[in-house]
Design a protein around this motif. Structure first.
Motif, short mmCIF file in Angstrom:
data_model
loop_
_atom_site.label_atom_id
_atom_site.label_comp_id
_atom_site.label_asym_id
_atom_site.label_seq_id
_atom_site.Cartn_x
_atom_site.Cartn_y
_atom_site.Cartn_z
N ASP A 122 43.46 41.67 39.04
CA ASP A 122 42.03 41.43 38.84
C ASP A 122 41.57 42.33 37.69
O ASP A 122 41.23 43.49 37.87
CB ASP A 122 41.27 41.76 40.12
N HIS B 62 37.96 43.99 37.78
CA HIS B 62 37.89 45.11 38.72
C HIS B 62 38.62 46.33 38.16
O HIS B 62 38.11 47.46 38.23
CB HIS B 62 38.50 44.70 40.06
N GLU C 169 48.64 38.30 38.35
CA GLU C 169 47.74 38.23 39.50
C GLU C 169 46.74 39.39 39.56
O GLU C 169 45.95 39.48 40.51
CB GLU C 169 48.56 38.20 40.80
#
Length: 251
Positions: free
Chosen positions: A179, A182, A177
């Motif tokens: 990112d 980022h 999960e």
């Protein structure tokens, strides 16, 4: 003469046996050891903390290094392993190591265990990854295992750190999960910039192809089938990264 202390075998990213005796680490040496000790002294002289100190040699000719207390980041709980502040601190520590090592990069008289990669801007750790990063609690405290260090470009190390801590490695636990785009941006920013995300991704692909060949060589030399499995993973991950760019899911 032995000091009578028991030896405890240490785990981590080490390619050669490493033991702890009291407050010190003992490990096998090679032609590269003088260069590594010079590097460790340069890091400490440059204000880098949390790295081993070279303390000489034992009665068996093994090098003696100070023990860096804590646990490897790989062994930490997922909330620590994937925390954004640990990711940032890892990038900052890598930058400090690179900056302090830069004066040694041009010395071609030094013998290193790993190949030199051009442009040789700094001394790369070459295995700056979660299994060689040390945490105490939820705080990054240092880095170990500089045995494979050699001159190379900054992005060579940054790319492998990204592979392991963003992460992009297939065997990363509990990371589905995250990112990644980022986290990659955060890593580059914490390092101090100077690279686009695409630069680091491209370097990751090159790094993984190089690592695949190195690992296959080790498989052939040792007969260890798990090295072949690792090499296959690096090949799969390189293919995924070739097709990936920030904004796309990584799968």
């Amino acid at each position: 003469m032995s000091d009578g202390l028991d030896e405890q075998v240490l785990t981590g990213g080490n390619a050669t046996p490493v033991v702890r005796r009291g407050g010190a680490v003992h490990r096998e040496t090679g032609p590269w050891t003088p260069a590594v000790h010079l590097l460790l002294r340069a890091l400490r002289d440059g204000g880098v903390t949390g790295v081993p100190e070279a303390l000489g040699f034992d009665e068996r000719g093994r090098e003696i290094l100070s023990f860096v207390p804590g646990e490897t980041l790989t062994d930490a709980a997922p909330r620590v392993l994937w925390s954004i502040h640990v990711l940032r601190d890892a990038a900052r520590l890598l930058r400090a190591i690179h900056d302090a090592s830069a004066p040694l990069a041009g010395d071609r008289a030094l013998v290193w265990r790993s190949n030199r990669h051009e442009p040789a801007e700094v001394i790369c750790h070459n295995d700056f990854a979660t299994y060689n990063l040390i945490v105490v609690g939820d705080t990054l405290s240092g880095a170990i295992d500089f045995d494979f260090a050699s001159p190379g470009p900054r992005v060579w190390d940054l790319a492998y750190l990204a592979y392991r801590i963003v992460p992009f490695a297939e065997d990363s636990p509990d990371a589905a999960e995250l990112d990644r785009a980022h986290r990659l941006d955060e890593l580059i920013t914490a390092y101090g910039g100077g690279f686009e995300a695409a630069d680091v991704v491209a370097a990751m692909v090159r790094r993984l192809h190089d690592l695949r060949e190195f690992t296959l060589t080790r498989r052939d030399a040792t007969g260890r089938l798990d090295f072949g499995e690792h090499a296959a993973m690096y090949e799969r991950d390189a293919a995924r990264l070739t097709d990936w760019s920030p904004g796309l899911p990584y799968c």
